[in-house]
Design a protein around this motif. Sequence first.
Motif, short mmCIF file in Angstrom:
data_model
loop_
_atom_site.label_atom_id
_atom_site.label_comp_id
_atom_site.label_asym_id
_atom_site.label_seq_id
_atom_site.Cartn_x
_atom_site.Cartn_y
_atom_site.Cartn_z
N ILE A 1 0.87 -1.18 0.00
CA ILE A 1 0.00 0.00 0.00
C ILE A 1 0.90 1.23 0.00
N GLU A 2 0.81 2.02 -1.05
CA GLU A 2 1.69 3.16 -1.26
C GLU A 2 0.88 4.45 -1.32
N ALA A 3 1.32 5.46 -0.55
CA ALA A 3 0.61 6.73 -0.53
C ALA A 3 0.82 7.53 -1.81
N ALA A 4 1.95 7.36 -2.47
CA ALA A 4 2.27 8.13 -3.67
C ALA A 4 1.63 7.51 -4.91
N ASP A 5 1.89 8.15 -6.07
CA ASP A 5 1.32 7.65 -7.33
C ASP A 5 1.90 6.31 -7.73
N HIS A 6 3.16 6.06 -7.35
CA HIS A 6 3.78 4.78 -7.67
C HIS A 6 4.88 4.49 -6.68
N ILE A 37 -2.97 4.54 4.95
CA ILE A 37 -3.57 3.79 6.05
C ILE A 37 -3.92 4.77 7.18
N LYS A 38 -5.18 4.75 7.59
CA LYS A 38 -5.64 5.65 8.65
C LYS A 38 -5.63 4.97 10.02
N ALA A 39 -5.80 3.64 10.01
CA ALA A 39 -5.84 2.92 11.29
C ALA A 39 -5.51 1.46 11.06
N ILE A 40 -4.90 0.84 12.07
CA ILE A 40 -4.65 -0.59 12.07
C ILE A 40 -5.28 -1.15 13.34
N GLU A 41 -6.21 -2.06 13.17
CA GLU A 41 -6.95 -2.60 14.30
C GLU A 41 -6.67 -4.10 14.44
N ASP A 60 -2.30 -10.71 8.17
CA ASP A 60 -1.68 -11.31 9.35
C ASP A 60 -0.62 -10.41 9.96
N LEU A 61 0.11 -9.70 9.10
CA LEU A 61 1.19 -8.84 9.56
C LEU A 61 1.15 -7.52 8.80
N ALA A 62 1.60 -6.45 9.44
CA ALA A 62 1.74 -5.15 8.78
C ALA A 62 3.16 -4.64 9.02
N PHE A 63 3.87 -4.36 7.92
CA PHE A 63 5.21 -3.77 8.00
C PHE A 63 5.10 -2.32 7.58
N LEU A 64 5.59 -1.43 8.41
CA LEU A 64 5.49 0.00 8.12
C LEU A 64 6.83 0.51 7.62
N ALA A 65 6.80 1.23 6.50
CA ALA A 65 8.00 1.87 5.95
C ALA A 65 7.70 3.35 5.81
N VAL A 66 8.38 4.18 6.60
CA VAL A 66 8.10 5.62 6.60
C VAL A 66 9.37 6.36 6.24
N ASN A 67 9.20 7.60 5.79
CA ASN A 67 10.36 8.42 5.44
C ASN A 67 11.21 8.71 6.68
N PHE A 68 12.52 8.77 6.46
CA PHE A 68 13.43 9.10 7.55
C PHE A 68 13.20 10.54 8.00
#
Length: 270
Positions: A1-6, A37-41, A60-68
Amino acid sequence: IEAADHVDFHQTDIEMLDPLLTEMANMGISLLTQTRIKAIEETPQGLSLVTDKGEVISGDLAFLAVNFRPNSDLLDSQVECLLDKTVKVDEHFKTSNPSIYAIGDLVSSQFSPLGIPYYTPLINQAVRSGQALAYHLAGYNVPMLESTKVVGGHHFGYYRSSVGITEEEASIYSDLVTLVYQAELEEDSSIFRIKLIVSQCDGRLLGAQCLSKVNHLLLANQLSQAVSQKLCDYQLAFQDFIFLKGDSELAYHLHQACLKVFEKRNRHEN
């Protein structure tokens, strides 16, 4: 799931990603873009991810990748920081407190393609800034560190690399000529794709991107030097290079791509 266009939008223009996206789809990976993603429940069945479009995705799992972001909170009251929370330093990484130096992910460096400070939290930035500071403290005359934002990786069977700025970003600052060159390699019949981004007025190389199944990452280092030295398309097109049939395909195709972007820019001028 990507917030940007690609995916990889900071480093790679979309037309360079087609083979990689196809391989991801073949491996059963579903990709959503322009979605946050607005929420993870947590539920008895696993996880429910709620998107900004109201969709609910189970997993089953969520891996978060955010900008430094620069972790400069420890220095807030001791040194001067900029609006983006990077630490303000001089050309030798000295902060506003003469007893404190800052390097790596805490600082911006001069960005060669644009000539402005630019935040590039990369491993090579951490290594180079540490080395430059060590030599400076040892009494060596070290020039101000510059960055070309050279990145590379190997995912889903493809090597990809990027140097400088993308077409989307470069178009904000300059009129451009861009070229996407593609060739089939004799080595394994796979595709080598390279994109060159040059300034229309003088042909200066502003950015480059490569994608291939063979390891081309040494080319990225060569292109990084070209961006750093402000080389133009005609200098790259007619530079000397080793040609040994069957053993230097990538160098030959880089040469061909430089020739073609040189031709294209001159046709535009005429």
